[in-house]
Design an enzyme around this catalytic site. Sequence first.
Site, PDB file in Angstrom:
ATOM      1  CE  LYS A 193      -4.404   1.118   2.214  1.00 25.42           C
ATOM      2  NZ  LYS A 193      -5.192   0.970   3.442  1.00 25.42           N
TER       3      LYS A 193
HETATM    4  O1  G3P Z   1      -8.964   1.928   4.109  1.00 22.81           O
HETATM    5  C1  G3P Z   1      -8.834   3.260   4.521  1.00 22.81           C
HETATM    6  C2  G3P Z   1      -9.602   3.435   5.756  1.00 22.81           C
HETATM    7  O2  G3P Z   1      -9.023   2.668   6.757  1.00 22.81           O
HETATM    8  C3  G3P Z   1      -9.821   4.791   6.243  1.00 22.81           C
HETATM    9  O3  G3P Z   1     -10.982   4.722   6.972  1.00 22.81           O
HETATM   10  O4  G3P Z   1     -12.637   5.399   8.604  1.00 22.81           O
HETATM   11  O5  G3P Z   1     -10.218   6.041   8.903  1.00 22.81           O
HETATM   12  O6  G3P Z   1     -11.605   7.119   7.145  1.00 22.81           O
HETATM   13  P1  G3P Z   1     -11.372   5.890   7.966  1.00 22.81           P
END
Ligand code: G3P
Length: 217
Positions: A87
């Site tokens: 990633k």
């Molecule tokens: O895959 C990306 C994700 O983990 C981000 O999620 O909820 O932190 O915006 P969030």
Amino acid sequence: MKFFIDTANIAQIQEAHDMGILDGVTTNPSLMAKEGIKGEAAIAKHYVDICNIVDGPVSAEVLSTDFAGIVEEGKKLAALHENIVVKVPMIKDGIKAIKWFTDNNIKTNCTLVFSAGQAILAAKAGATFVSPFLGRVDDSGWDGVQLIEQIVGIYNAQGFMTEVLAASIRNPLHIIRCAEAGADVCTCPLSSIMGLLKHPLTDLGLEQFLKDAKSMQ
Ligand code: G3P
């Protein structure tokens, strides 16, 4: 649409896997830190543990932000297990590194994508997956699902092979809207996946069926 789980929590990964609907896993440094993992060896072991549960792509994020560092780290991560996807953040050196990984048959997930322009660059570099963060787009007052639709439309029009991996999912409706938009993958917290199960009429109907079945005994 493939279902990935967006967590580094082994119990949650196992639970989703046991349902038989899990196609892969995405992690990020925040999710790894949340599990209390410390040190290079422990981090590497954790990725391998995840790969041993799920037979599908497992995204492991690099922490470097310069080309040489990203390539070095990515090579080490990719060597951990054949299912590891490196990633890489959407920055200039990240794009350059994604192109390098593509040329060297290492799979990549371009992360922190918030615009169609960024998604085009990721696809040009040959990223295996592109991760638009739809929940964070919503948080900033824009329409995250519209971004997914736009990227899917561009990739289809241009014949790009990069898979659209809808990330930053916050609820079951996000998953449904991503499926409608034609996302290739949706990476979700376990709570959003479980939310898809719920409907009060299912519970009421089941209760009634079980009650009626008892009267036949
Ligand atoms: O895959 C990306 C994700 O983990 C981000 O999620 O909820 O932190 O915006 P969030």
